[in-house]
Design an enzyme around this catalytic site. Structure first.
Site, PDB file in Angstrom:
ATOM      1  N   CYS A  67       4.343  95.596 -10.142  1.00 24.97           N
ATOM      2  CA  CYS A  67       4.305  94.444 -11.063  1.00 24.97           C
ATOM      3  C   CYS A  67       3.127  94.498 -12.036  1.00 24.97           C
ATOM      4  O   CYS A  67       3.117  93.789 -13.040  1.00 24.97           O
ATOM      5  CB  CYS A  67       4.269  93.143 -10.268  1.00 24.97           C
ATOM      6  N   HIS A 109       1.045  87.280 -14.129  1.00 22.91           N
ATOM      7  CA  HIS A 109       2.308  87.733 -13.533  1.00 22.91           C
ATOM      8  C   HIS A 109       3.036  86.508 -12.976  1.00 22.91           C
ATOM      9  O   HIS A 109       2.473  85.719 -12.219  1.00 22.91           O
ATOM     10  CB  HIS A 109       2.004  88.755 -12.435  1.00 22.91           C
ATOM     11  N   ASN A 145      10.697  86.151 -10.658  1.00 26.05           N
ATOM     12  CA  ASN A 145       9.733  87.250 -10.726  1.00 26.05           C
ATOM     13  C   ASN A 145      10.442  88.492 -11.276  1.00 26.05           C
ATOM     14  O   ASN A 145      11.296  89.070 -10.605  1.00 26.05           O
ATOM     15  CB  ASN A 145       9.190  87.508  -9.311  1.00 26.05           C
TER      16      ASN A 145
END
Ligand code: UT7
Length: 317
Positions: free
Chosen positions: A108, A242, A272
């Site tokens: 990520c 994030h 996500n």
């Protein structure tokens, strides 16, 4: 480097929490309270490479350049249908660029790793204009019968065009090898010589452990960068974090004693999207006219590895 254009593309299929209730022992209330998510875009008939190319084209258009002007492509990606070639090579062909290409997998945190690599390449004089794409389909890594994990993810792509400039004020990348907390393992083709035990399993995540590590590591990266740049928390216009979980973002905001107006979010609508999340949010802010010349932005992400990446960028567009 400096950012001169951004773009994004998401799958058409929107999966709401109510749709998940139809086949999982979950509830809209649980998902909203624990994650802040109400819906996510999930790949159905699209291919990730097409979304990646669409995000790239939009970033190139926003930058006011042509694909021939790009002399390097870096794509952040964890999985897609191709093991090889890299997604960056497919994007190059789709947009009609001619340059060298490479993929990076820093989970990520990948978009920030890719921006940092782009800055190095520009500083070394090896490239002038670089396309950075983050394209991810984490919904293809999880077990859709496991309510503790499949509700968390969405798919999508974000892109940025960067060129010579001095807008990257500072950056910080860290890695602590901790594969037991978050991993996804697939078997490869059998051979006549394989004697070891191998098993394909969906993504494994120790959610609580990742949550704690995420808050601690992102807060630490942010403080380190603010110190390095001689800035106070309030000097940053937007913390572009994030988008893994609203509660993680709120905890980081609380640690910095700021109000949420400095923390734009879109996790409610995208879930996500792994390394694409920071790139998608950056593009939303850009296209919504929320970014102004001179604004200082702090990007911060964490992911499997564990990796973390953070940087302070001045918006110069
Ligand atoms: O980019 C990758 C990085 N990943 C992340 O950032 C994820 C970080 N972790 C998190 O966001 C949170 O830990 C989760 C959202 C994954 C989980 O939230 P939590 O508050 O840590 O919940 P939990 O795992 O402690 O589970 C609490 C309860 C459990 O039930 P019991 O054991 O207390 O009876 C779970 O079985 O919630 C249950 N549960 C659910 N219930 C309804 C887990 N998932 C669900 C669900 N719906 N979808």
């Amino acid at each position: 480097m400096k950012i001169i254009g951004t773009g994004r593309a998401n799958p058409a299929k929107i999966v709401t929490n109510a749709m998940l209730e139809e086949f999982l022992d979950t509830s809209d209330e649980w998902i909203r309270e624990r994650t802040g998510m109400t819906e996510r875009h999930v790949i159905s008939n699209e291919k990730l490479e097409d979304l990646a190319a669409e995000a790239a084209r939009k970033a190139i258009e926003d930058a006011g350049i042509t694909p021939e002007d790009i002399d390097y492509i870096i794509c952040s990606n964890v999985v897609n249908e191709y093991i090889t070639p890299g997604l960056s090579c497919i994007i190059q062909g789709a947009i009609g660029a001619k340059c060298a290409c490479v993929d990076v997998n820093a989970a990520c945190s990948g978009f920030i790793y890719a921006l940092d690599m782009a800055d190095d390449r520009i500083k070394s004089g090896k490239a002038k204009t670089i396309l950075v794409v983050a394209a991810e389909e984490p919904t293809r890594m999880v077990d859709w019968k496991d309510r503790s994990i499949c509700v968390l993810f969405g798919d999508g792509a974000g892109a940025a065009v960067v060129t010579e400039g001095d807008a990257l004020i500072c950056s910080r990348l860290t890695t602590v090898s901790k594969t037991e907390c978050l991993h996804y393992v697939r078997t490869l083709e059998p051979t006549p010589y394989i004697t070891k035990q191998e098993e394909s399993k969906p993504m494994f995540m120790n959610g609580r452990e990742v949550f704690k590590t995420a808050v601690l590591s992102s807060s630490r990266d942010i403080r380190t960068l603010l110190d390095k740049a001689g800035l106070q928390p309030g000097d940053i216009k937007y913390y572009i974090l994030h988008q893994a979980n609203m509660r993680i973002i709120e905890s980081i905001c609380g640690q910095l004693k700021l109000d949420m107006s400095h923390f734009p979010t879109n996790v409610a609508h995208y879930g996500n999207t792994s390394s694409a999340s920071v790139a998608i949010l950056l593009d939303e802010l850009n296209r919504d006219g929320k970014l102004h010349k001179g604004d200082k932005l702090l990007l911060s992400a964490f992911g499997a590895g564990f990796t973390t990446g953070a940087c302070i960028i001045e918006w110069t567009k």
